[in-house]
Design a protein around this motif. Structure first.
Motif, PDB file in Angstrom:
ATOM      1  N   THR A  45       0.850  -1.187   0.000  1.00  0.00           N
ATOM      2  CA  THR A  45       0.000   0.000   0.000  1.00  0.00           C
ATOM      3  C   THR A  45       0.889   1.242   0.000  1.00  0.00           C
ATOM      4  OG1 THR A  45      -0.123   0.093   2.409  1.00  0.00           O
ATOM      5  CG2 THR A  45      -1.807  -1.203   1.272  1.00  0.00           C
ATOM      6  N   LYS A  46       0.316   2.358  -0.411  1.00  0.00           N
ATOM      7  CA  LYS A  46       1.111   3.584  -0.511  1.00  0.00           C
ATOM      8  C   LYS A  46       1.322   4.259   0.831  1.00  0.00           C
ATOM      9  CE  LYS A  46      -0.274   4.612  -5.271  1.00  0.00           C
ATOM     10  NZ  LYS A  46      -0.918   5.587  -6.193  1.00  0.00           N
ATOM     11  N   SER A  47       0.393   4.043   1.756  1.00  0.00           N
ATOM     12  CA  SER A  47       0.498   4.697   3.061  1.00  0.00           C
ATOM     13  C   SER A  47      -0.301   3.903   4.085  1.00  0.00           C
ATOM     14  CB  SER A  47      -0.033   6.136   3.001  1.00  0.00           C
ATOM     15  OG  SER A  47      -1.435   6.125   2.759  1.00  0.00           O
ATOM     16  N   SER A  48      -0.077   4.214   5.359  1.00  0.00           N
ATOM     17  CA  SER A  48      -0.833   3.568   6.431  1.00  0.00           C
ATOM     18  C   SER A  48      -2.310   3.931   6.344  1.00  0.00           C
ATOM     19  CB  SER A  48      -0.267   3.983   7.796  1.00  0.00           C
ATOM     20  OG  SER A  48       1.064   3.524   7.945  1.00  0.00           O
ATOM     21  N   GLU A  49      -2.601   5.147   5.845  1.00  0.00           N
ATOM     22  CA  GLU A  49      -3.994   5.565   5.683  1.00  0.00           C
ATOM     23  C   GLU A  49      -4.701   4.681   4.659  1.00  0.00           C
ATOM     24  OE1 GLU A  49      -1.412   7.604   5.692  1.00  0.00           O
ATOM     25  OE2 GLU A  49      -1.775   8.666   7.597  1.00  0.00           O
ATOM     26  N   ASP A  50      -4.000   4.368   3.565  1.00  0.00           N
ATOM     27  CA  ASP A  50      -4.579   3.485   2.546  1.00  0.00           C
ATOM     28  C   ASP A  50      -4.809   2.091   3.128  1.00  0.00           C
ATOM     29  OD1 ASP A  50      -4.578   5.483   0.691  1.00  0.00           O
ATOM     30  OD2 ASP A  50      -2.796   4.793  -0.372  1.00  0.00           O
ATOM     31  N   THR A  51      -3.889   1.646   3.963  1.00  0.00           N
ATOM     32  CA  THR A  51      -4.037   0.329   4.595  1.00  0.00           C
ATOM     33  C   THR A  51      -5.269   0.309   5.492  1.00  0.00           C
ATOM     34  OG1 THR A  51      -1.620   0.074   4.609  1.00  0.00           O
ATOM     35  CG2 THR A  51      -2.898  -1.429   5.984  1.00  0.00           C
ATOM     36  N   SER A  52      -5.430   1.343   6.281  1.00  0.00           N
ATOM     37  CA  SER A  52      -6.585   1.414   7.190  1.00  0.00           C
ATOM     38  C   SER A  52      -7.895   1.435   6.409  1.00  0.00           C
ATOM     39  CB  SER A  52      -6.480   2.669   8.068  1.00  0.00           C
ATOM     40  OG  SER A  52      -5.337   2.617   8.897  1.00  0.00           O
ATOM     41  N   ALA A  53      -7.921   2.193   5.305  1.00  0.00           N
ATOM     42  CA  ALA A  53      -9.132   2.253   4.487  1.00  0.00           C
ATOM     43  C   ALA A  53      -9.447   0.896   3.880  1.00  0.00           C
ATOM     44  CB  ALA A  53      -8.969   3.294   3.385  1.00  0.00           C
ATOM     45  N   LEU A  54      -8.414   0.173   3.482  1.00  0.00           N
ATOM     46  CA  LEU A  54      -8.605  -1.152   2.896  1.00  0.00           C
ATOM     47  C   LEU A  54      -9.085  -2.170   3.932  1.00  0.00           C
ATOM     48  CD1 LEU A  54      -8.319  -3.031   0.473  1.00  0.00           C
ATOM     49  CD2 LEU A  54      -5.912  -3.358   1.089  1.00  0.00           C
ATOM     50  N   PHE A  55      -8.499  -2.132   5.115  1.00  0.00           N
ATOM     51  CA  PHE A  55      -8.854  -3.096   6.161  1.00  0.00           C
ATOM     52  C   PHE A  55     -10.248  -2.829   6.725  1.00  0.00           C
ATOM     53  CE2 PHE A  55      -5.221  -5.793   7.753  1.00  0.00           C
ATOM     54  CZ  PHE A  55      -4.457  -5.673   6.598  1.00  0.00           C
ATOM     55  N   GLY A  56     -10.631  -1.553   6.802  1.00  0.00           N
ATOM     56  CA  GLY A  56     -11.940  -1.209   7.342  1.00  0.00           C
ATOM     57  C   GLY A  56     -11.945  -1.162   8.860  1.00  0.00           C
ATOM     58  N   ALA A  57     -13.062  -0.700   9.412  1.00  0.00           N
ATOM     59  CA  ALA A  57     -13.189  -0.605  10.869  1.00  0.00           C
ATOM     60  C   ALA A  57     -13.080  -1.979  11.495  1.00  0.00           C
ATOM     61  CB  ALA A  57     -14.530   0.040  11.227  1.00  0.00           C
ATOM     62  N   PHE A  58     -12.206  -2.106  12.486  1.00  0.00           N
ATOM     63  CA  PHE A  58     -11.974  -3.370  13.186  1.00  0.00           C
ATOM     64  C   PHE A  58     -11.625  -4.500  12.210  1.00  0.00           C
ATOM     65  CE2 PHE A  58     -15.114  -0.962  15.701  1.00  0.00           C
ATOM     66  CZ  PHE A  58     -14.358  -0.743  16.849  1.00  0.00           C
ATOM     67  N   ASP A  59     -10.944  -4.141  11.102  1.00  0.00           N
ATOM     68  CA  ASP A  59     -10.500  -5.115  10.087  1.00  0.00           C
ATOM     69  C   ASP A  59     -11.666  -5.881   9.473  1.00  0.00           C
ATOM     70  OD1 ASP A  59      -7.968  -4.283  10.760  1.00  0.00           O
ATOM     71  OD2 ASP A  59      -7.478  -6.066  11.940  1.00  0.00           O
ATOM     72  N   ALA A  60     -12.845  -5.258   9.409  1.00  0.00           N
ATOM     73  CA  ALA A  60     -14.044  -5.957   8.932  1.00  0.00           C
ATOM     74  C   ALA A  60     -13.901  -6.405   7.479  1.00  0.00           C
ATOM     75  CB  ALA A  60     -15.261  -5.047   9.083  1.00  0.00           C
ATOM     76  N   ASN A  61     -13.286  -5.557   6.630  1.00  0.00           N
ATOM     77  CA  ASN A  61     -13.142  -5.922   5.212  1.00  0.00           C
ATOM     78  C   ASN A  61     -12.224  -7.125   5.039  1.00  0.00           C
ATOM     79  OD1 ASN A  61     -14.679  -3.641   4.755  1.00  0.00           O
ATOM     80  ND2 ASN A  61     -12.938  -2.357   4.183  1.00  0.00           N
ATOM     81  N   ILE A  62     -11.149  -7.133   5.792  1.00  0.00           N
ATOM     82  CA  ILE A  62     -10.195  -8.228   5.697  1.00  0.00           C
ATOM     83  C   ILE A  62     -10.818  -9.534   6.185  1.00  0.00           C
ATOM     84  CG2 ILE A  62      -8.001  -9.120   6.576  1.00  0.00           C
ATOM     85  CD1 ILE A  62      -7.779  -6.965   4.391  1.00  0.00           C
ATOM     86  N   ARG A  63     -11.643  -9.441   7.221  1.00  0.00           N
ATOM     87  CA  ARG A  63     -12.308 -10.653   7.736  1.00  0.00           C
ATOM     88  C   ARG A  63     -13.199 -11.269   6.660  1.00  0.00           C
ATOM     89  NH1 ARG A  63      -8.761 -10.339  10.411  1.00  0.00           N
ATOM     90  NH2 ARG A  63      -8.574  -9.510  12.543  1.00  0.00           N
ATOM     91  N   LEU A  64     -13.856 -10.427   5.886  1.00  0.00           N
ATOM     92  CA  LEU A  64     -14.710 -10.933   4.808  1.00  0.00           C
ATOM     93  C   LEU A  64     -13.872 -11.641   3.744  1.00  0.00           C
ATOM     94  CD1 LEU A  64     -17.135  -7.901   4.333  1.00  0.00           C
ATOM     95  CD2 LEU A  64     -17.716 -10.136   5.285  1.00  0.00           C
ATOM     96  N   VAL A  65     -12.723 -11.049   3.388  1.00  0.00           N
ATOM     97  CA  VAL A  65     -11.840 -11.656   2.386  1.00  0.00           C
ATOM     98  C   VAL A  65     -11.281 -12.974   2.900  1.00  0.00           C
ATOM     99  CG1 VAL A  65      -9.676 -11.365   1.113  1.00  0.00           C
ATOM    100  CG2 VAL A  65     -11.268  -9.439   1.334  1.00  0.00           C
ATOM    101  N   GLU A  66     -10.842 -12.996   4.156  1.00  0.00           N
ATOM    102  CA  GLU A  66     -10.297 -14.229   4.737  1.00  0.00           C
ATOM    103  C   GLU A  66     -11.327 -15.352   4.713  1.00  0.00           C
ATOM    104  OE1 GLU A  66      -6.951 -12.752   7.980  1.00  0.00           O
ATOM    105  OE2 GLU A  66      -9.063 -12.781   8.586  1.00  0.00           O
ATOM    106  N   SER A  67     -12.541 -15.037   5.087  1.00  0.00           N
ATOM    107  CA  SER A  67     -13.601 -16.045   5.140  1.00  0.00           C
ATOM    108  C   SER A  67     -13.966 -16.543   3.745  1.00  0.00           C
ATOM    109  CB  SER A  67     -14.836 -15.460   5.825  1.00  0.00           C
ATOM    110  OG  SER A  67     -15.918 -16.367   5.808  1.00  0.00           O
ATOM    111  N   ALA A  68     -14.012 -15.631   2.771  1.00  0.00           N
ATOM    112  CA  ALA A  68     -14.433 -16.000   1.417  1.00  0.00           C
ATOM    113  C   ALA A  68     -13.423 -16.909   0.727  1.00  0.00           C
ATOM    114  CB  ALA A  68     -14.653 -14.743   0.583  1.00  0.00           C
TER     115      ALA A  68
END
Length: 337
Positions: free
Chosen positions: A8-31
């Motif tokens: 990622t280009k910055s920590s801000e971009d990482t946070s936006a990608l992961f979502g609140a409480f890493d919710a977006n990443i949890r969806l990707v991991e599960s899928a």
């Protein structure tokens, strides 16, 4: 065990990608049955390394999904649960080529300055269908944005002075209640049927601005019966809940179209409130008008539902039940023969 890496280009971009409480990443991991972790950059303003681990196929799909979601956040998009689940479904089902840039086209701004965009590729194609045709039939389940996007297109057309007025209408079908039993005058009796249209206009224009348009006559909301005998020139006309029209009502509505006007007809054939045995005007119209020049017919599926993810699963469950009942009924008829 395979691993894939994404920068990622910055920590801000990482946070936006992961979502609140890493919710977006949890969806990707599960899928994709993978594990996603983040290695922070070494200095302030430096990007992060995202590590995806798991089976090779799952890693590859998760990597491409996160790359796409990263491009969305880089373009200023906010990732909500519905958007992430929709993108995941495209990549998981081998339809990543359909992802495209579905959110790159702003239809209009709400009263608060929020941009209204397509949330799925189907919505983008629906918007293009409205732009390229004089009459559009928008079919599909609840929550796909059929009505809201049509109202947004109407508001933008009015703002651009492409039309002089917006006319929104619905058939006032009595679903379990008699209008005569409801309190109040005629307007108060029909308002509940028209509430979704009011809600859309309030969000797009604001209550005060809507009221000014209504007083000037540039916005009109009325039951379908009020359309009879009129010729509607230079208007953007929307017929909502059209699955509850009779064939005669549908023909009456479509023949109201005047010069410089556009009409959008929306409906969900799975939610018909007509009496048993009564044919829907929307169903018949979508069949006989399919090859008429200037008329576009667009169908959504449960994949395009933009409400709570559970709504999509409810729709799928009902569709599965309806198919099973239809097959059972057909089998019974064959046995009788």
């Amino acid at each position: 065990m395979a691993e894939k890496y994404l920068l990622t280009k910055s920590s801000e971009d990482t946070s936006a990608l992961f979502g609140a409480f890493d919710a977006n990443i949890r969806l990707v991991e599960s899928a994709f049955d993978v594990r996603v972790s983040n290695r922070r950059g070494g200095s302030e303003g430096e990007g992060d390394e995202i590590v995806i681990s798991g089976e090779a196929e799952g890693c590859a799909l998760a990597h491409r999904t996160l790359e796409y979601l990263g491009r969305m956040t880089g373009a200023g998009e906010t990732l909500d649960t519905q958007t992430v689940e929709y993108v995941i479904s495209l990549f998981r089902d081998g339809q990543e080529s359909a992802a495209g840039n579905f959110s790159d086209d702003v239809i209009c701004l709400t009263n608060r300055g929020k941009p209204i965009k397509a949330k799925t590729m189907a919505q983008k194609h629906y918007i293009e269908t409205i732009r390229n045709n004089t009459v559009v039939l928008g079919l599909g389940p609840a929550g796909t944005g059929k009505t809201f996007l049509a109202v947004a297109m109407a508001v933008e057309a009015l703002r651009r002075k492409e039309v002089d007025r917006i006319i929104l209408t619905r058939p006032a079908v009595e679903a379990g209640e008699r209008l005569g039993f409801l309190p109040g005058d005629l307007q108060s009796k029909i308002d509940p049927y028209l509430r979704p249209l009011y809600d859309a206009l309030f969000e797009l224009l604001g209550p005060e601005n809507y009221q000014r348009h209504k007083e000037r006559g540039t916005i009109e909301i009325a039951p379908l019966a009020y359309m009879r005998g009129r010729t509607l020139d230079s208007s953007f006309i929307i017929l909502d809940e059209a699955q509850n029209t009779t064939p005669e009502q549908m023909k009456m509505f479509l023949t109201r179209l005047g010069y410089g006007s556009k009409a959008v007809v929306t409906g969900d054939m799975s939610q018909t409130d007509l009496p048993t045995g009564q044919k829907s005007g929307l169903s018949i119209a979508s069949s006989i008008l399919r090859d008429v020049s200037g008329i576009g017919i667009f169908s959504f599926t449960s994949r395009d539902v933009v409400r709570h993810p559970l709504v999509r699963r409810i729709i799928d469950a009902y569709e599965k039940y309806d198919k099973a009942m239809a097959a059972k009924k057909k089998g019974t008829k064959n046995e009788d023969v």
